[in-house]
Scaffold this active site. Structure first.
Site, PDB file in Angstrom:
ATOM      1  N   LYS A 155      18.687  17.993 -25.518  1.00 32.68           N
ATOM      2  CA  LYS A 155      18.587  19.252 -25.559  1.00 32.68           C
ATOM      3  C   LYS A 155      18.377  19.379 -24.184  1.00 32.68           C
ATOM      4  O   LYS A 155      18.990  19.146 -22.978  1.00 32.68           O
ATOM      5  CB  LYS A 155      17.695  19.750 -26.317  1.00 32.68           C
ATOM      6  CG  LYS A 155      18.168  19.438 -27.637  1.00 32.68           C
ATOM      7  CD  LYS A 155      19.480  20.119 -28.408  1.00 32.68           C
ATOM      8  CE  LYS A 155      19.962  19.661 -29.867  1.00 32.68           C
ATOM      9  NZ  LYS A 155      19.280  19.549 -30.673  1.00 32.68           N
ATOM     10  N   ASP A 191       9.152  15.543 -34.150  1.00 37.85           N
ATOM     11  CA  ASP A 191      10.199  15.928 -33.342  1.00 37.85           C
ATOM     12  C   ASP A 191       9.443  16.956 -32.331  1.00 37.85           C
ATOM     13  O   ASP A 191       9.384  18.443 -32.686  1.00 37.85           O
ATOM     14  CB  ASP A 191      11.341  17.014 -34.480  1.00 37.85           C
ATOM     15  CG  ASP A 191      12.627  16.953 -33.427  1.00 37.85           C
ATOM     16  OD1 ASP A 191      12.422  17.041 -32.707  1.00 37.85           O
ATOM     17  OD2 ASP A 191      13.378  17.042 -34.420  1.00 37.85           O
ATOM     18  N   ARG A 222      22.122  -5.302 -25.156  1.00 34.66           N
ATOM     19  CA  ARG A 222      21.569  -4.078 -26.443  1.00 34.66           C
ATOM     20  C   ARG A 222      19.855  -4.175 -25.661  1.00 34.66           C
ATOM     21  O   ARG A 222      19.269  -2.940 -25.918  1.00 34.66           O
ATOM     22  CB  ARG A 222      22.432  -4.738 -27.373  1.00 34.66           C
ATOM     23  CG  ARG A 222      21.464  -4.063 -28.629  1.00 34.66           C
ATOM     24  CD  ARG A 222      21.943  -4.321 -29.567  1.00 34.66           C
ATOM     25  NE  ARG A 222      22.793  -5.398 -30.036  1.00 34.66           N
ATOM     26  CZ  ARG A 222      22.021  -6.323 -30.666  1.00 34.66           C
ATOM     27  NH1 ARG A 222      20.938  -6.452 -31.191  1.00 34.66           N
ATOM     28  NH2 ARG A 222      23.069  -7.699 -30.151  1.00 34.66           N
ATOM     29  N   TYR A 272      14.828  19.784 -38.620  1.00 39.59           N
ATOM     30  CA  TYR A 272      15.882  19.947 -38.403  1.00 39.59           C
ATOM     31  C   TYR A 272      16.631  19.794 -39.156  1.00 39.59           C
ATOM     32  O   TYR A 272      16.461  18.274 -40.182  1.00 39.59           O
ATOM     33  CB  TYR A 272      16.294  19.232 -36.929  1.00 39.59           C
ATOM     34  CG  TYR A 272      17.272  19.071 -36.343  1.00 39.59           C
ATOM     35  CD1 TYR A 272      17.579  19.913 -36.066  1.00 39.59           C
ATOM     36  CD2 TYR A 272      18.040  18.259 -36.442  1.00 39.59           C
ATOM     37  CE1 TYR A 272      19.545  19.797 -35.650  1.00 39.59           C
ATOM     38  CE2 TYR A 272      19.588  17.645 -36.031  1.00 39.59           C
ATOM     39  CZ  TYR A 272      20.341  18.620 -35.439  1.00 39.59           C
ATOM     40  OH  TYR A 272      21.430  18.414 -35.083  1.00 39.59           O
TER      41      TYR A 272
HETATM   42  C1  LIG Z   1      19.798  18.534 -31.903  1.00 41.84           C
HETATM   43  C2  LIG Z   1      18.355  18.270 -32.201  1.00 41.84           C
HETATM   44  C3  LIG Z   1      17.936  17.108 -33.100  1.00 41.84           C
HETATM   45  C4  LIG Z   1      19.860  16.055 -33.079  1.00 41.84           C
HETATM   46  O1  LIG Z   1      19.825  15.993 -32.337  1.00 41.84           O
HETATM   47  P1  LIG Z   1      21.749  15.429 -31.481  1.00 41.84           P
HETATM   48  O2  LIG Z   1      21.043  14.250 -30.145  1.00 41.84           O
HETATM   49  O3  LIG Z   1      22.833  16.358 -31.640  1.00 41.84           O
HETATM   50  O4  LIG Z   1      21.636  14.211 -32.581  1.00 41.84           O
HETATM   51  C5  LIG Z   1      16.669  16.922 -33.650  1.00 41.84           C
HETATM   52  N1  LIG Z   1      16.276  17.124 -33.819  1.00 41.84           N
HETATM   53  C6  LIG Z   1      15.687  18.690 -33.115  1.00 41.84           C
HETATM   54  C7  LIG Z   1      14.774  19.680 -33.096  1.00 41.84           C
HETATM   55  C8  LIG Z   1      17.168  19.515 -32.339  1.00 41.84           C
HETATM   56  O5  LIG Z   1      17.463  20.164 -31.981  1.00 41.84           O
END
Ligand SMILES: *Cc1c(COP(=O)(O)O)cnc(C)c1O
Length: 391
Positions: A205, A180, A55, A108
């Protein structure tokens, strides 16, 4: 070292790679020790990348963590099984009952739901603020405010926040600042160099870049790293070695992919800007996108993600547009090699303090790595189907 060189070299310690180019994939729960002395040493250094227990990660994870910490110029990088887990666990690591946080209205959507459902139940209150609030953020700071949360550009509507200004004001009030940074991806924007404490990304992403792994990362400065690392560990956050390997592999080619996404998206955005059905383009390089001057000042590039607003429309027209697309497929994600499209026709449900001066449907696209002429033809045909339903 220039950024393109750094991204190729980061995290490639011999200890992790054992002489090959990429790190070894170490899948592990149990780590075994040959002596009491070694067990003691690794236990003492378990927070500092000594092999201890699965972990806490293995060399595969450490290679990725080092590379991303270097990319975002942080003291360390924690890995999470998704971007949503990175957002929620990073916040949970620093708040307690009675605290108040400031959350950008364009966050988000699951981030917002986390505040409204989970934080609210814990007795942590949230005030949403207009992404373009600027200096007036100061008026929203209460005695119990501990955290300012940013996201730039904003999800879907793409407003660009003034990160240096907001961070400066927050720091004058001893607030923590999180962002973010999924859009900024660490290559185009480095929040920690502007005083932000924790930068979070959905590595799902652009870092992974191939739509085949869920992963979140949170990069902390020196002051916050230990608390983030230990609390994320206590909350059981970890990822598989295979996923860490794929994320690191994606990272190596992120700059070349981003440049292609950037060029094609700008090309398409300019083309859409001239289209008679388009009211305005919300691409952060365009003046029609709120905060574009700040974007040009702070970001070194733009990505494949942007939105545009249509002058009007109805459900049948939107459906005709979306159903017939051949390259832009409908999907909730972005950042992979493929083009994607979604439409939002009402912001009342997902924004509470920002007013929009447009009423037409908003189309968000992610411009993938297909040939840009094919993508334009796809959109052109889609807009023709849309128009045919308006008559
Ligand atoms: C997709 C996304 C997330 C969340 O990511 P996941 O891996 O899908 O949980 C958070 N913030 C933004 C801006 C995103 O586009």
């Amino acid at each position: 070292m220039k950024a393109n060189t750094q991204i190729i070299h980061a995290g490639r310690k011999t200890k992790y790679t054992q002489g090959v180019v990429n790190p070894v994939v170490q899948r592990a729960s149990t780590i075994v020790f040959d002596s009491v002395a070694q067990m003691k040493e690794n236990t003492a250094k378990r927070g500092e990348q000594a092999l201890f227990y699965g972990r806490r990660g293995t060399h595969t994870h450490f290679a990725l963590q080092d590379a991303i910490a270097e990319l975002e110029q942080g003291a360390g990088c924690a890995l999470f099984p998704s971007g949503a887990a990175a957002v929620s666990n990073a916040i949970l690591s620093f708040v307690k009952t009675g605290d108040h946080i400031l959350m950008v209205d364009t966050a988000y959507e699951p981030t917002r739901d986390f505040c409204d459902k989970i934080l609210a139940n814990m007795g942590v209150s949230t005030t949403y603020y207009d992404p373009m609030i600027g200096e007036d953020i100061e008026d929203l700071i209460q005695d119990n405010t501990v955290l300012l949360f940013l996201e730039a550009p904003g999800s879907i509507t793409m407003e660009v926040q003034d990160v240096p200004l907001l961070t400066k004001i927050a720091k004058a009030h001893d607030l923590l600042v999180f962002i973010d940074n999924t859009y900024g991806n660490g290559y185009f924007f480095k929040p920690l160099t502007h005083g932000v404490d924790v930068s979070i990304q959905a590595a799902t992403k652009y870092i992974v870049g191939h739509s085949d792994v869920m992963m979140g990362v949170a990069i902390a400065n020196e002051a916050c790293w230990e608390q983030l690392r230990e609390n994320a560990y206590l909350m059981g956050q970890c990822t598989s070695a295979d996923d860490a390997y794929l994320a690191l592999r994606g990272l190596r080619t992120m700059p070349v992919r981003l440049k292609q996404h950037e060029q094609a998206a700008l090309d398409i955005a300019h083309w859409l800007n001239e289209h008679p059905l388009v009211d305005h383009v919300r691409h952060p390089m365009f003046d029609s996108c709120p905060g574009s001057e700040v974007f040009k000042r702070d970001f070194s590039g733009s990505t494949g993600l942007f939105s545009f607003v249509l002058k009007g429309g109805n459900k049948a027209a939107i459906t005709a547009l979306l159903d017939g697309m051949s390259h832009f497929k409908m999907g909730y994600s972005w950042g992979g090699f493929e083009s994607l499209i979604t439409v939002t026709s009402s912001f009342n449900r997902i924004r509470t303090v920002t007013n929009y001066d447009f009423s037409g449907p908003l189309v968000r696209i992610h411009v993938g790595l297909e040939d840009v002429e094919d993508l334009k033809l796809d959109l052109k045909a889609g807009l023709e189907r849309f128009q045919a339903q308006l008559k």
